[in-house]
Motif scaffolding. Structure first.
Motif, mmCIF file in Angstrom:
data_model
loop_
_atom_site.group_PDB
_atom_site.id
_atom_site.type_symbol
_atom_site.label_atom_id
_atom_site.label_comp_id
_atom_site.label_asym_id
_atom_site.label_seq_id
_atom_site.Cartn_x
_atom_site.Cartn_y
_atom_site.Cartn_z
ATOM 1 N N VAL A 135 -2.667 1.630 -4.773
ATOM 2 C CA VAL A 135 -2.672 3.082 -4.599
ATOM 3 C C VAL A 135 -4.045 3.517 -4.102
ATOM 4 O O VAL A 135 -5.060 3.322 -4.773
ATOM 5 C CB VAL A 135 -2.328 3.800 -5.919
ATOM 6 C CG1 VAL A 135 -2.278 5.312 -5.699
ATOM 7 C CG2 VAL A 135 -1.006 3.289 -6.471
ATOM 8 N N VAL A 186 0.280 -1.724 -11.167
ATOM 9 C CA VAL A 186 -0.299 -0.671 -10.335
ATOM 10 C C VAL A 186 -1.810 -0.875 -10.269
ATOM 11 O O VAL A 186 -2.477 -0.970 -11.305
ATOM 12 C CB VAL A 186 0.020 0.724 -10.885
ATOM 13 C CG1 VAL A 186 -0.656 1.811 -10.045
ATOM 14 C CG2 VAL A 186 1.527 0.952 -10.926
ATOM 15 N N SER A 210 -5.728 0.029 -8.197
ATOM 16 C CA SER A 210 -6.442 0.995 -7.359
ATOM 17 C C SER A 210 -7.945 0.813 -7.462
ATOM 18 O O SER A 210 -8.470 0.413 -8.510
ATOM 19 C CB SER A 210 -6.092 2.429 -7.762
ATOM 20 O OG SER A 210 -6.746 3.368 -6.916
ATOM 21 N N ASP A 215 0.824 -1.201 0.000
ATOM 22 C CA ASP A 215 0.000 0.000 0.000
ATOM 23 C C ASP A 215 0.862 1.256 0.000
ATOM 24 O O ASP A 215 1.747 1.412 0.850
ATOM 25 C CB ASP A 215 -0.900 0.010 1.227
ATOM 26 C CG ASP A 215 -1.875 -1.155 1.215
ATOM 27 O OD1 ASP A 215 -2.725 -1.204 0.305
ATOM 28 O OD2 ASP A 215 -1.777 -2.019 2.107
ATOM 29 N N LEU A 216 0.578 2.139 -0.942
ATOM 30 C CA LEU A 216 1.350 3.378 -1.073
ATOM 31 C C LEU A 216 0.689 4.513 -0.303
ATOM 32 O O LEU A 216 -0.501 4.783 -0.476
ATOM 33 C CB LEU A 216 1.462 3.754 -2.550
ATOM 34 C CG LEU A 216 2.087 5.107 -2.878
ATOM 35 C CD1 LEU A 216 3.494 5.231 -2.301
ATOM 36 C CD2 LEU A 216 2.108 5.336 -4.389
ATOM 37 N N VAL A 276 -6.956 7.187 -10.462
ATOM 38 C CA VAL A 276 -5.558 6.849 -10.181
ATOM 39 C C VAL A 276 -4.954 6.068 -11.337
ATOM 40 O O VAL A 276 -3.837 6.357 -11.795
ATOM 41 C CB VAL A 276 -5.453 6.033 -8.878
ATOM 42 C CG1 VAL A 276 -4.060 5.433 -8.724
ATOM 43 C CG2 VAL A 276 -5.783 6.904 -7.676
ATOM 44 N N SER A 284 1.057 10.032 -6.601
ATOM 45 C CA SER A 284 1.349 8.607 -6.736
ATOM 46 C C SER A 284 1.915 8.291 -8.112
ATOM 47 O O SER A 284 2.894 7.544 -8.248
ATOM 48 C CB SER A 284 0.087 7.785 -6.491
ATOM 49 O OG SER A 284 -0.391 7.965 -5.175
#
Length: 329
Positions: free
Chosen positions: A173, A200, A202, A97-98, A207, A180
């Motif tokens: 994200v 990636v 989300s 998790d960013l 995002v 991000s």
């Protein structure tokens, strides 16, 4: 790719719905045509299937087990210790998790606050990286004595560890689309191996779209859970107000439709991360016809793991690689 029949069905449905709402053939035609042109002009193409398979199925013929938050049941979530533990326990990859500190440093953190996982308290966006670094990320974990003093890592530290251990990375994200995308773009340029070893993901389509704008060569996925706007992960209503709950349920229906018929195409995704209760053989085939792989979450029992791996043959995300456990929402 979207098949012709799917596309005709999509825009026919839009036309009929607008016609029922406006009772105007002219407006229905205009709005449907506008939607078609918008998607055609602004959508991102899917990346090559060979690229997606290299990332999502690094072990040919075998479904991948991905450690959720690095495997938060087996080690303190979103830490270097968790990444190493996941590797030792046989994970193919890790979901991370960013988050961002108050001074803009990309770090690993699932929540908006540090209260649940550390010995600190307060909003993440109010704490500098130097303050976050002093916290013990193992403080609330069941194995805290084994991992005492574990630090909150930077995003780059986590990436370097995953590259070293040859783990696939699912970057989750939560928000901050521009920040991000910029942070991830820098990492992909600095560590090009990520193009063929990470994706990636989300819940927020914005995002993913922003990531494709920033770097169209990055593999992406949308994450979805039915009724996510109206209910929490365990099914509890988000809102005490009955009218607000039902209004958000209507929004959930619209969001679900958009994910399956419009947003995936606009973003050009290669995978769809979906809550396990939705997944069936027909559902997997639905996405396969569109060139999209299904990844299920969160799969936390041996029986479920056997089913998703041996019957459905799809990747799954799990909180533990070594034992059955309750889901971590």
């Amino acid at each position: 790719m979207l098949q012709l029949g799917d596309e005709v069905t999509l825009y026919s449905l839009v036309f009929v719905l607008v016609l029922l709402g406006t009772r105007s053939p002219l407006w229905s035609t205009a709005l449907t045509t506008s939607l078609y042109l918008f998607v055609a002009m602004f959508r991102f193409p899917q990346l090559a299937t060979s690229r997606a398979r290299q990332v999502l199925n690094p072990v040919a013929g075998k479904a991948s087990a991905i450690a959720h938050r690095g495997g938060g049941h087996d080690a303190p979530e979103n830490t270097i210790a968790a990444i190493r533990e996941a590797s030792r326990n046989g994970a193919t990859g890790v979901e991370l998790d960013l988050g961002f500190s108050a001074d803009g440093v990309p770090i690993l953190m699932h929540d908006d606050t540090v209260d649940r996982t550390t010995n600190g308290s307060g909003p993440l966006n109010k704490m500098s990286f130097s303050e976050l670094r002093k916290l013990d990320a193992s403080a609330k974990h069941r194995f805290r004595s084994k991992f005492v003093g574990e630090k909150i890592p930077t995003l780059e530290e986590a990436v370097k560890e995953c590259i070293k251990l040859k783990l696939t990375i699912y970057f989750d994200v939560k928000g901050h689309p521009d920040e991000s995308a910029a942070a991830l773009k820098d990492l992909y340029k600095k560590y090009p191996v990520l193009y063929n070893s990470s994706i990636v993901c989300s819940f927020q389509p914005k995002v993913i779209y922003r990531m494709r704008q920033s770097d169209p060569e990055v593999l992406t996925a949308l994450t979805h859970r039915p009724w996510s706007l109206s209910c929490l992960g365990d099914g509890t209503p988000r809102f005490s107000s009955l009218w607000q709950h039902h209004w958000m349920m209507m929004m959930d229906i619209l969001l679900d439709w958009a994910h399956h018929h419009l947003l995936w195409r606009l973003c050009g995704i290669s995978a769809f991360l979906i809550q396990k209760n939705v997944v069936s053989q027909d559902y997997v085939q639905y996405w396969a016809r569109r060139g999209v792989e299904v990844v299920a979450w969160t799969i936390n029992t041996k029986l479920e793991k056997d089913y998703f791996q041996e019957v459905l043959h799809i990747n799954y995300i799990t909180d533990s690689l070594v034992e059955d456990c309750e889901p971590h929402y």
